[in-house]
Motif scaffolding. Structure first.
Motif, mmCIF file in Angstrom:
data_model
loop_
_atom_site.group_PDB
_atom_site.id
_atom_site.type_symbol
_atom_site.label_atom_id
_atom_site.label_comp_id
_atom_site.label_asym_id
_atom_site.label_seq_id
_atom_site.Cartn_x
_atom_site.Cartn_y
_atom_site.Cartn_z
ATOM 1 N N VAL A 241 0.836 -1.205 0.000
ATOM 2 C CA VAL A 241 0.000 0.000 0.000
ATOM 3 C C VAL A 241 0.870 1.255 0.000
ATOM 4 C CG1 VAL A 241 -1.642 1.354 1.349
ATOM 5 C CG2 VAL A 241 -1.989 -1.108 1.090
ATOM 6 N N ALA A 242 1.842 1.300 0.918
ATOM 7 C CA ALA A 242 2.716 2.475 0.992
ATOM 8 C C ALA A 242 3.510 2.638 -0.303
ATOM 9 C CB ALA A 242 3.666 2.349 2.183
ATOM 10 N N GLY A 243 3.986 1.519 -0.853
ATOM 11 C CA GLY A 243 4.733 1.583 -2.107
ATOM 12 C C GLY A 243 3.884 2.071 -3.266
ATOM 13 N N PHE A 244 2.604 1.654 -3.264
ATOM 14 C CA PHE A 244 1.711 2.092 -4.337
ATOM 15 C C PHE A 244 1.468 3.594 -4.267
ATOM 16 C CE2 PHE A 244 -2.621 3.180 -5.697
ATOM 17 C CZ PHE A 244 -2.551 2.812 -7.035
ATOM 18 N N VAL A 245 1.213 4.103 -3.062
ATOM 19 C CA VAL A 245 0.989 5.546 -2.916
ATOM 20 C C VAL A 245 2.235 6.311 -3.346
ATOM 21 C CG1 VAL A 245 0.521 7.414 -1.281
ATOM 22 C CG2 VAL A 245 -0.735 5.258 -1.107
ATOM 23 N N CYS A 246 3.403 5.797 -2.962
ATOM 24 C CA CYS A 246 4.637 6.450 -3.379
ATOM 25 C C CYS A 246 4.820 6.388 -4.886
ATOM 26 C CB CYS A 246 5.841 5.793 -2.697
ATOM 27 S SG CYS A 246 6.377 6.647 -1.217
ATOM 28 N N ALA A 247 4.419 5.269 -5.497
ATOM 29 C CA ALA A 247 4.601 5.114 -6.939
ATOM 30 C C ALA A 247 3.771 6.134 -7.720
ATOM 31 C CB ALA A 247 4.230 3.696 -7.362
ATOM 32 N N VAL A 248 2.506 6.292 -7.347
ATOM 33 C CA VAL A 248 1.673 7.251 -8.072
ATOM 34 C C VAL A 248 2.139 8.679 -7.784
ATOM 35 C CG1 VAL A 248 -0.334 5.751 -8.328
ATOM 36 C CG2 VAL A 248 -0.096 7.107 -6.237
ATOM 37 N N ALA A 249 2.620 8.922 -6.541
ATOM 38 C CA ALA A 249 3.171 10.245 -6.239
ATOM 39 C C ALA A 249 4.447 10.486 -7.048
ATOM 40 C CB ALA A 249 3.454 10.377 -4.747
ATOM 41 N N THR B 54 2.872 12.144 -17.041
ATOM 42 C CA THR B 54 2.303 11.118 -16.182
ATOM 43 C C THR B 54 1.226 10.364 -16.951
ATOM 44 O OG1 THR B 54 2.686 12.470 -14.225
ATOM 45 C CG2 THR B 54 1.086 10.683 -14.026
ATOM 46 N N PRO B 55 1.342 9.052 -17.074
ATOM 47 C CA PRO B 55 0.312 8.292 -17.798
ATOM 48 C C PRO B 55 -1.003 8.295 -17.024
ATOM 49 C CG PRO B 55 1.861 6.804 -16.744
ATOM 50 C CD PRO B 55 2.418 8.180 -16.574
ATOM 51 N N LEU B 56 -2.104 8.345 -17.737
ATOM 52 C CA LEU B 56 -3.432 8.286 -17.115
ATOM 53 C C LEU B 56 -3.528 9.293 -15.964
ATOM 54 C CD1 LEU B 56 -3.781 4.391 -17.006
ATOM 55 C CD2 LEU B 56 -4.718 5.936 -18.730
ATOM 56 N N VAL B 57 -3.148 10.534 -16.263
ATOM 57 C CA VAL B 57 -2.983 11.510 -15.191
ATOM 58 C C VAL B 57 -4.262 11.723 -14.392
ATOM 59 C CG1 VAL B 57 -3.540 13.494 -16.660
ATOM 60 C CG2 VAL B 57 -2.069 13.802 -14.652
ATOM 61 N N TRP B 58 -5.435 11.633 -15.030
ATOM 62 C CA TRP B 58 -6.683 11.883 -14.297
ATOM 63 C C TRP B 58 -7.109 10.684 -13.459
ATOM 64 C CZ3 TRP B 58 -7.359 16.687 -13.694
ATOM 65 C CH2 TRP B 58 -6.957 17.582 -14.687
ATOM 66 N N ILE B 59 -6.314 9.621 -13.513
ATOM 67 C CA ILE B 59 -6.487 8.499 -12.594
ATOM 68 C C ILE B 59 -5.353 8.494 -11.569
ATOM 69 C CG2 ILE B 59 -6.549 5.980 -12.372
ATOM 70 C CD1 ILE B 59 -7.798 5.848 -15.138
ATOM 71 N N ILE B 60 -4.121 8.662 -12.081
ATOM 72 C CA ILE B 60 -2.943 8.587 -11.221
ATOM 73 C C ILE B 60 -2.916 9.725 -10.194
ATOM 74 C CG2 ILE B 60 -0.417 8.722 -11.193
ATOM 75 C CD1 ILE B 60 -1.484 6.085 -12.216
ATOM 76 N N ALA B 61 -3.118 10.964 -10.640
ATOM 77 C CA ALA B 61 -3.026 12.100 -9.718
ATOM 78 C C ALA B 61 -4.100 12.054 -8.622
ATOM 79 C CB ALA B 61 -3.092 13.411 -10.491
ATOM 80 N N PRO B 62 -5.383 11.785 -8.950
ATOM 81 C CA PRO B 62 -6.362 11.648 -7.871
ATOM 82 C C PRO B 62 -6.036 10.495 -6.920
ATOM 83 C CG PRO B 62 -7.480 12.025 -9.958
ATOM 84 C CD PRO B 62 -6.037 11.792 -10.280
ATOM 85 N N LEU B 63 -5.521 9.383 -7.458
ATOM 86 C CA LEU B 63 -5.128 8.275 -6.587
ATOM 87 C C LEU B 63 -4.013 8.704 -5.629
ATOM 88 C CD1 LEU B 63 -5.127 5.128 -8.929
ATOM 89 C CD2 LEU B 63 -6.590 5.530 -6.933
ATOM 90 N N ALA B 64 -3.062 9.480 -6.144
ATOM 91 C CA ALA B 64 -1.979 9.966 -5.283
ATOM 92 C C ALA B 64 -2.525 10.866 -4.182
ATOM 93 C CB ALA B 64 -0.941 10.705 -6.124
ATOM 94 N N ALA B 65 -3.415 11.794 -4.556
ATOM 95 C CA ALA B 65 -3.981 12.717 -3.567
ATOM 96 C C ALA B 65 -4.800 11.968 -2.518
ATOM 97 C CB ALA B 65 -4.837 13.766 -4.265
ATOM 98 N N LEU B 66 -5.678 11.073 -2.974
ATOM 99 C CA LEU B 66 -6.519 10.316 -2.042
ATOM 100 C C LEU B 66 -5.686 9.365 -1.193
ATOM 101 C CD1 LEU B 66 -9.581 9.540 -4.341
ATOM 102 C CD2 LEU B 66 -9.486 11.158 -2.425
ATOM 103 N N GLY B 67 -4.657 8.760 -1.804
ATOM 104 C CA GLY B 67 -3.790 7.856 -1.049
ATOM 105 C C GLY B 67 -3.062 8.579 0.064
#
Length: 524
Positions: free
Chosen positions: A64-72, A453-466
């Motif tokens: 989980v922590a790695g995923f949040v870091c990855a999208v960030a 950033t690929p799929l920015v409207w998915i990746i960036a919100p995921l980073a913010a919410l994560g």
């Protein structure tokens, strides 16, 4: 005076070109810088705290922590390639969302770097004292070996001195590293490159010895504290704490102004260092769980917070009885190997941690001085703070100030609480980067983006919410520090920074003498 004023991207880039630091870092050096900054106390020490919070479920916590870091990291990569200057999230926010929010991000980064360095100092202390005890039987008196335990009662903080008063080894290592940085980061660079190799070798040895002897039954029950528990317990709570194990990858972005071909090399350095460290972490966590077990310590069926006085008391009693679980260890990886019959190798792991962890302290203190430097360059902090020593060519004033703050925090706080407090500042900065990238896509959709950033409207919100989700699952003390620290920062901003801002005065350019800072410590 408008506090929402921005520093235009074109002006930032022009400043970088005319007043730039020396560009000397390539993709390999950036990756080494990232690995050097990331691998440290998080995996060497906080593995035990993660096990207490989530049991074997800490494997999912790392994911989980790695995923949040990855999208960030993907968000960071786009902004860093577009804005290859010092300042990390602070600079990006200044360019996109204005000075006031940039100040809050820079202020949060100061919290992140200083407290993170303190946490590593405390982690180093644990390994040093463990080695001394293993080889000589010597132990410092309890009141000199650890800081007090802080808590929260109603609306007031509490402090418990029964398990420690001041962490003397943490003070010593903080001051030694500060002295090294004042003397010169060219010397620091050579030391840091060697210590990165030492850390990676130590983790590789741990993995090679532990994985062949893991036992499947040690992985059940898999999530004894559930997905989300009170006061930071559970898989998500452990992820919020173990997030500290990934902190440091943004040091790659901070070094963008000193990078050759930053549009290409910064994204490579960010993603490569994060990916390498994630693989190491999962293998190490599996080794800890499978060899000696990682079930939480309970009292009357209740899982205790690893930073509570009750947990310290329970661990002390278990240690005296000779059956302390790995969750009580202050030197988890070394202790796992000792418990598995590899006592001498375990001691060598302890030696490796003892000599390697200072490289992380070095990078964290260096990172904070870099943020100070850029904020002073913009007039938001007194420019005298950025003075360069005439002989050593280092920002000696801010380095000494930072080192003293790191030593004080390391002396009086336990490692878990320091890590959680640092995480609060980090998560806020990452949250703001995720917001900034979306704002910039709307405001300047046609600006050249060397890395998108690929799929920015998915990746960036995921980073913010994560980032928001992990912050909300931090313990109460850590969650309270960020708004208090932020309030102090706002007072400083409105009392000083707002009136002295270069952008506010219409001074987009910076002084001619601000390019004297040396390259980052990971240079080879």
């Amino acid at each position: 005076m408008n506090t929402w004023r921005i520093k235009p991207l074109d002006a930032i880039l022009a400043t970088a070109e005319k007043k730039s630091l020396h560009r000397s870092l390539g993709a390999f050096q950036l990756t080494m810088l990232g690995i050097g900054a990331i691998i440290g106390t998080g995996i060497f020490v906080l593995t035990a705290a993660a096990a207490q919070k989530a049991g074997p479920g800490m494997l999912f916590s790392f994911v989980v922590a790695g995923f949040v870091c990855a999208v960030a990291a993907l968000c960071y990569s786009e902004l860093a390639s577009m804005v290859p200057v010092s300042g990390s999230a602070y600079t990006y926010t200044y360019a996109v969302m204005g000075e006031l929010l940039a100040w809050t991000v820079g202020w949060a980064l100061i919290l992140e770097y200083a407290v993170a360095a303190s946490a590593v100092c405390v982690g180093w202390s644990g390994y040093v004292m463990g080695l001394l005890k293993s080889y000589t039987g010597f132990e410092l008196p309890y009141f000199l070996a650890a800081g007090p335990i802080w808590g929260w009662s109603g609306t007031l903080p509490t402090v418990d001195f029964t398990h420690g008063v001041v962490n003397l080894p943490a003070i010593i290592v903080a001051l030694l590293v500060t002295g090294l940085l004042v003397i010169g980061t060219s010397e620091s660079a050579k030391v840091n490159a060697l210590l990165v190799v030492v850390k990676v070798t130590a983790l590789t040895a741990f993995i090679a010895l532990s994985l062949p002897i893991i036992k499947g039954e040690n992985f059940t029950p898999l999530m004894p504290t559930g997905l989300i528990g009170p006061e930071g317990l559970g898989v998500i709570g452990a992820a919020a704490s173990i997030f500290f194990a990934y902190v440091g990858f943004d040091a790659v972005s901070t070094a963008a102004e000193e990078t050759k071909n930053p549009q290409k090399n910064v994204p490579i350095g960010l993603i490569a260092s994060l990916g390498i460290c994630t693989v190491f972490y999962l293998l190490v966590a599996a080794g800890v769980i499978g060899t000696v077990g990682a079930q939480p310590l309970t009292v009357n069926g209740v899982v205790l917070s690893p930073d509570s006085a009750a947990f310290s008391e329970a661990c002390r009693a278990a240690t005296e009885a000779g059956n302390a679980p790995i969750v009580c260890s202050r030197e988890a990886l070394a202790e796992v190997l000792r418990m598995s019959g590899f006592e001498q190798v375990g001691n060598l792991i302890g030696v490796a941690a003892m000599i390697a962890l200072p490289s992380v302290i070095l990078m964290m203190i260096y990172g904070q001085t870099r943020i100070f430097f850029v904020m002073a360059r913009d007039g938001l902090l007194p420019e005298k703070l950025a003075d360069v020593h005439p002989k050593f060519k280092t920002p000696w004033k801010m380095t000494i100030f930072t080192g003293l703050c790191v030593a004080i925090a390391g002396a009086f706080f336990p490692v878990g609480q320091l890590a959680d407090i640092s995480n609060s500042g980090t998560l806020f900065a990452f949250f703001m980067v995720a917001i900034a990238i979306m704002v910039l896509r709307i405001k300047e959709p046609n600006r050249h983006r060397p890395f998108k950033t690929p799929l920015v409207w998915i990746i960036a919100p995921l980073a913010a919410l994560g980032c928001l989700g992990l912050y909300l699952n931090l313990p109460t003390v850590a969650k309270m520090v960020l708004p208090v620290w932020g309030a102090i920062g706002l007072v400083i901003y409105f009392a000083y920074s707002r009136r002295h801002s270069h952008v506010g005065k219409g001074l987009i350019e910076v002084h001619e003498d601000d390019a004297d800072l040396p390259p980052p410590p990971a240079t080879t």
